[in-house]
Motif scaffolding. Structure first.
Motif, PDB file in Angstrom:
ATOM      1  N   SER A  54       0.828  -1.201   0.000  1.00  0.00           N
ATOM      2  CA  SER A  54       0.000   0.000   0.000  1.00  0.00           C
ATOM      3  C   SER A  54       0.865   1.254   0.000  1.00  0.00           C
ATOM      4  O   SER A  54       2.062   1.209   0.282  1.00  0.00           O
ATOM      5  N   VAL A  55       0.221   2.371  -0.335  1.00  0.00           N
ATOM      6  CA  VAL A  55       0.893   3.668  -0.352  1.00  0.00           C
ATOM      7  C   VAL A  55      -0.025   4.677   0.320  1.00  0.00           C
ATOM      8  O   VAL A  55      -1.237   4.636   0.145  1.00  0.00           O
ATOM      9  N   VAL A  56       0.572   5.564   1.107  1.00  0.00           N
ATOM     10  CA  VAL A  56      -0.193   6.602   1.792  1.00  0.00           C
ATOM     11  C   VAL A  56      -0.180   7.852   0.911  1.00  0.00           C
ATOM     12  O   VAL A  56       0.878   8.401   0.586  1.00  0.00           O
ATOM     13  N   ALA A  59       8.559   3.689  -7.885  1.00  0.00           N
ATOM     14  CA  ALA A  59       8.339   5.021  -8.453  1.00  0.00           C
ATOM     15  C   ALA A  59       7.700   5.952  -7.417  1.00  0.00           C
ATOM     16  O   ALA A  59       8.113   7.117  -7.283  1.00  0.00           O
ATOM     17  N   LEU A  60       6.712   5.461  -6.683  1.00  0.00           N
ATOM     18  CA  LEU A  60       6.031   6.290  -5.690  1.00  0.00           C
ATOM     19  C   LEU A  60       6.966   6.671  -4.541  1.00  0.00           C
ATOM     20  O   LEU A  60       6.916   7.790  -4.035  1.00  0.00           O
ATOM     21  N   LEU A 114       6.019  -3.841  -7.208  1.00  0.00           N
ATOM     22  CA  LEU A 114       7.367  -3.320  -6.967  1.00  0.00           C
ATOM     23  C   LEU A 114       7.679  -2.154  -7.894  1.00  0.00           C
ATOM     24  O   LEU A 114       8.250  -1.147  -7.462  1.00  0.00           O
ATOM     25  N   GLU A 115       7.303  -2.249  -9.164  1.00  0.00           N
ATOM     26  CA  GLU A 115       7.556  -1.159 -10.111  1.00  0.00           C
ATOM     27  C   GLU A 115       6.892   0.133  -9.651  1.00  0.00           C
ATOM     28  O   GLU A 115       7.510   1.202  -9.642  1.00  0.00           O
ATOM     29  N   VAL A 163       5.040   7.389   1.089  1.00  0.00           N
ATOM     30  CA  VAL A 163       5.386   6.308   2.006  1.00  0.00           C
ATOM     31  C   VAL A 163       4.656   5.046   1.557  1.00  0.00           C
ATOM     32  O   VAL A 163       3.427   5.027   1.474  1.00  0.00           O
ATOM     33  N   CYS A 164       5.421   4.013   1.244  1.00  0.00           N
ATOM     34  CA  CYS A 164       4.845   2.736   0.826  1.00  0.00           C
ATOM     35  C   CYS A 164       5.077   1.700   1.924  1.00  0.00           C
ATOM     36  O   CYS A 164       6.104   1.720   2.609  1.00  0.00           O
TER      37      CYS A 164
END
Length: 92
Positions: free
Chosen positions: A33-35, A66-67, A61-62, A73-74
Motif C-alpha cells: 500500500s501507499v499513503v 516510483a512512488l 514493486l515497479e 510512504v509505501c
C-alpha cells in the motif's frame, strides 16, 4: 520524475499523483500500500490510475519504487500474524 512502469516511460509529479487520487475511494488493502493524503491505497490501484494500464501489466514493486522516489510512504504486503499457541492446543 521519469520512471518506467510495464516497459513504458512516465513523467510523474507528486502533486499530479495526489490530484489523480483525490476523491477516489481506497479499495481494501490486502497487499502493498501507499499513503496518499489521509488515505492508504493499494499500490496496484494507484498504478492503474496513474498509468491507465491494466493492473496485470505491471508489478507492485515497479509502482512502489516510483512512488517512493516521488516521496510517498509505501508499506509492504501485510502478512497475518501467527498464533503463539498451536492450533491443536486451542481445543484442549
Amino acid at each position: 520524475m521519469r520512471c518506467v512502469i510495464a516497459r513504458f516511460p512516465f513523467d510523474l509529479i507528486k502533486s499530479e499523483v495526489e490530484h489523480s487520487m483525490a476523491g477516489r475511494e481506497p479499495e481494501p488493502v490486502t497487499s502493498a500500500s501507499v499513503v496518499i493524503g489521509p488515505h492508504s491505497y493499494p499500490v496496484k490501484q494507484v498504478g492503474e490510475v496513474i498509468t491507465k494500464q491494466d493492473r496485470r501489466d505491471f508489478t507492485e514493486l515497479e509502482v512502489a519504487r516510483a512512488l517512493t522516489r516521488l516521496g510517498f510512504v509505501c508499506h509492504p504486503t501485510v502478512t497475518p500474524a501467527r498464533s503463539a499457541v498451536p492450533s491443536w492446543a486451542e481445543t484442549a
